[in-house]
Scaffold this active site. Structure first.
Site, PDB file in Angstrom:
ATOM      1  N   ASP A   1       0.865  -1.193   0.000  1.00 52.17           N
ATOM      2  CA  ASP A   1       0.000   0.000   0.000  1.00 52.17           C
ATOM      3  C   ASP A   1       0.895   1.235   0.000  1.00 52.17           C
ATOM      4  OD1 ASP A   1      -2.399  -1.470   0.112  1.00 52.17           O
ATOM      5  OD2 ASP A   1      -2.125  -1.791   2.259  1.00 52.17           O
TER       6      ASP A   1
ATOM      7  N   LYS B   1      -0.190  10.081   1.686  1.00 50.08           N
ATOM      8  CA  LYS B   1      -0.465  11.298   2.450  1.00 50.08           C
ATOM      9  C   LYS B   1       0.585  11.467   3.545  1.00 50.08           C
ATOM     10  CE  LYS B   1      -5.380  11.205   1.600  1.00 50.08           C
ATOM     11  NZ  LYS B   1      -6.552  10.467   2.013  1.00 50.08           N
TER      12      LYS B   1
ATOM     13  N   ASP C   1       3.180  -0.987  -8.790  1.00 47.42           N
ATOM     14  CA  ASP C   1       2.656  -0.467 -10.064  1.00 47.42           C
ATOM     15  C   ASP C   1       2.588   1.059 -10.021  1.00 47.42           C
ATOM     16  OD1 ASP C   1       0.716  -0.730  -8.043  1.00 47.42           O
ATOM     17  OD2 ASP C   1      -0.885  -0.432  -9.498  1.00 47.42           O
TER      18      ASP C   1
ATOM     19  N   THR D   1       0.333 -11.849  -9.093  1.00 51.88           N
ATOM     20  CA  THR D   1      -0.537 -11.719  -7.914  1.00 51.88           C
ATOM     21  C   THR D   1      -1.862 -11.090  -8.357  1.00 51.88           C
ATOM     22  OG1 THR D   1       0.096  -9.473  -7.295  1.00 51.88           O
ATOM     23  CG2 THR D   1       1.504 -11.253  -6.485  1.00 51.88           C
ATOM     24  N   LYS D   2      -2.848 -11.111  -7.442  1.00 56.02           N
ATOM     25  CA  LYS D   2      -4.163 -10.572  -7.786  1.00 56.02           C
ATOM     26  C   LYS D   2      -4.051  -9.080  -8.110  1.00 56.02           C
ATOM     27  CE  LYS D   2      -8.867 -10.309  -6.057  1.00 56.02           C
ATOM     28  NZ  LYS D   2      -9.036  -8.893  -5.721  1.00 56.02           N
TER      29      LYS D   2
HETATM   30  C1  LIG Z   1      -2.190  -3.734  -2.223  1.00 56.19           C
HETATM   31  S1  LIG Z   1      -2.322  -5.205  -1.317  1.00 56.19           S
HETATM   32  C2  LIG Z   1      -1.310  -6.346  -2.252  1.00 56.19           C
HETATM   33  C3  LIG Z   1      -1.636  -7.779  -1.927  1.00 56.19           C
HETATM   34  C4  LIG Z   1      -0.803  -8.840  -2.690  1.00 56.19           C
HETATM   35  N1  LIG Z   1       0.609  -8.771  -2.330  1.00 56.19           N
HETATM   36  C5  LIG Z   1      -0.979  -8.710  -4.182  1.00 56.19           C
HETATM   37  O1  LIG Z   1      -0.004  -8.320  -4.844  1.00 56.19           O
HETATM   38  O2  LIG Z   1      -2.089  -9.010  -4.662  1.00 56.19           O
HETATM   39  C6  LIG Z   1      -1.345  -4.885   0.135  1.00 56.19           C
HETATM   40  C7  LIG Z   1      -1.390  -5.998   1.181  1.00 56.19           C
HETATM   41  O3  LIG Z   1      -0.528  -5.638   2.251  1.00 56.19           O
HETATM   42  C8  LIG Z   1      -1.203  -5.823   3.490  1.00 56.19           C
HETATM   43  N2  LIG Z   1      -0.616  -4.851   4.420  1.00 56.19           N
HETATM   44  C9  LIG Z   1      -0.824  -3.526   4.502  1.00 56.19           C
HETATM   45  N3  LIG Z   1      -0.064  -2.972   5.452  1.00 56.19           N
HETATM   46  C10 LIG Z   1       0.667  -3.988   5.998  1.00 56.19           C
HETATM   47  C11 LIG Z   1       1.623  -4.064   7.058  1.00 56.19           C
HETATM   48  N4  LIG Z   1       2.005  -2.991   7.743  1.00 56.19           N
HETATM   49  N5  LIG Z   1       2.165  -5.276   7.343  1.00 56.19           N
HETATM   50  C12 LIG Z   1       1.783  -6.391   6.661  1.00 56.19           C
HETATM   51  N6  LIG Z   1       0.867  -6.368   5.658  1.00 56.19           N
HETATM   52  C13 LIG Z   1       0.314  -5.194   5.339  1.00 56.19           C
HETATM   53  C14 LIG Z   1      -2.670  -5.588   3.165  1.00 56.19           C
HETATM   54  O4  LIG Z   1      -3.537  -6.211   4.096  1.00 56.19           O
HETATM   55  C15 LIG Z   1      -2.765  -6.221   1.771  1.00 56.19           C
HETATM   56  O5  LIG Z   1      -3.027  -7.612   1.830  1.00 56.19           O
END
Ligand SMILES: C[S@@+](CC[C@H](N)C(=O)[O-])C[C@H]1O[C@@H](n2cnc3c(N)ncnc32)[C@H](O)[C@@H]1O
Length: 332
Positions: free
Chosen positions: A105, A109, A141, A177-178
């Site tokens: 993520d 901000k 991305d 990945t998804k």
């Molecule tokens: C944008 S998604 C990407 C998920 C997957 N890696 C993909 O490429 O489809 C970000 C993932 O990171 C997890 N996430 C966010 N902050 C995190 C943190 N501080 N520690 C571990 N996971 C985190 C979210 O719950 C989410 O599953």
């Protein structure tokens, strides 16, 4: 076999991975595994490794646990944990042979920047936990995130670039990945990074262990009811000490204790827990109380928790001129 969900809130700091998996193998870590497809692929293609995923979404944990069970991936486990908590508390220095971060993520901000994964503090933990020769794989991305990551990686001499440029835009043979599939479908070609840990000494960052329980024993002529009545005006509120931020939020008066809901934020863990003020009925001296941490909700005893106990005790003592500390068990 039904396995209980692993969580950084209940695992030992650091856990005995060999006992958890029933075998000793090198460890691959995936941070933020989402739906778990990449993690499952890692487990299938690395049967001689343990593959551990951390994520903070219970839905992602549910989905991935089911996938691991369905595909009988005995060498894979997922943990409810933030990346920060896992890196600081769950893994020994030089214990990881691969680290994967897919589409973190961005948290662009300013007020959310402290949550961003690709930042100096987290990179220092990652570098420390990688063994020499271990690889770090990052995909994003978002151009701005890629540029920021490239800069951070360039400022990390412990990692050698295995690519001809800072990043590549294609990674043949990679399992998608998804989130990656969505990005590609919507025309956002990802940026991929691969770095290898060299032998430059890293910052000394041992596993952050749990501290011993903390408490303060004090004398006050006030009753629990009087302390409760004074809460909103004198006890409630925030306190900042170094990197610890805490908030004494609300008080609940029970029959034998005043319970104080407290939020504690530290660089490697955020906790919401209950502090207790308990009368010492058995004490020879009337008016004796203990401030301590409630066992409710499995609190981890950290520097922030010690600070919270100290701050609450100080504030309660300030309520009455005759109140005083009798003894305490606190860090420093
Ligand atoms: C944008 S998604 C990407 C998920 C997957 N890696 C993909 O490429 O489809 C970000 C993932 O990171 C997890 N996430 C966010 N902050 C995190 C943190 N501080 N520690 C571990 N996971 C985190 C979210 O719950 C989410 O599953």
């Amino acid at each position: 076999m039904t396995q209980t969900r692993l969580s950084s809130l209940t695992l030992d700091w650091s856990p005995d991975w060999t006992a958890i998996f029933g075998a000793e193998r090198p460890i691959i870590l995936e941070i933020g595994f989402g739906r778990g497809v990449f993690l499952a692929h890692l487990a299938k293609t690395h049967p001689d490794h343990h593959v551990i995923g951390v994520d903070i979404s219970n839905r992602c944990l549910d989905t991935t646990e089911r996938l691991i069970a369905r595909e009988k991936l005995d060498n894979a486990r997922v943990i409810y944990s933030t990346a920060e908590t896992a890196l600081a508390h769950l893994f020994e220095p030089e214990s990881l042979s691969q680290v994967h971060v897919n589409f973190p993520d961005p948290w662009f901000k300013t007020r959310q920047a402290h949550r961003r994964l690709m930042r100096r503090e987290v990179m220092d933990w990652i570098v420390n936990r990688m063994r020499p020769g271990a690889t770090l794989h990052l995909a994003t991305d978002i151009q701005e995130y890629a540029e920021m990551s490239a800069e951070l990686l360039a400022e990390t001499p412990h990692l050698d670039n295995l690519l001809p440029d800072a990043w590549v835009r294609e990674m043949p043979g990679r399992v998608t990945t998804k989130y990656e599939a969505t990005a590609i479908r919507e025309g956002r070609t990802p940026y991929y990074f691969v770095r290898r840990r060299n032998t430059l000494p890293a910052l000394d960052l041992p596993v952050k262990k749990e501290l011993p329980m903390s408490h303060v024993v004090f004398y006050s002529p006030l009753t629990l009811e009087a302390m409760n009545a004074a809460f909103a005006d004198h006890l409630q509120g925030q306190h900042h000490a170094g990197e610890v931020h805490l908030h004494l939020m609300e008080a609940f008066l029970g029959k034998n204790a005043l319970l104080i809901e407290t939020a504690i934020s530290e660089p490697t863990i955020d906790q919401r827990l209950a502090l207790l003020i308990i009368p010492r009925w058995h004490s020879a001296e009337p008016g004796g109380y203990t401030v301590q941490v409630s066992a409710l909700g499995h609190p981890r005893i950290t520097e922030g928790v010690h600070e919270a106990v100290r701050v609450l005790a100080d504030r309660v003592i300030a309520l009455h001129p005759e109140a005083r500390i009798l003894h305490h068990k606190l860090k420093n």
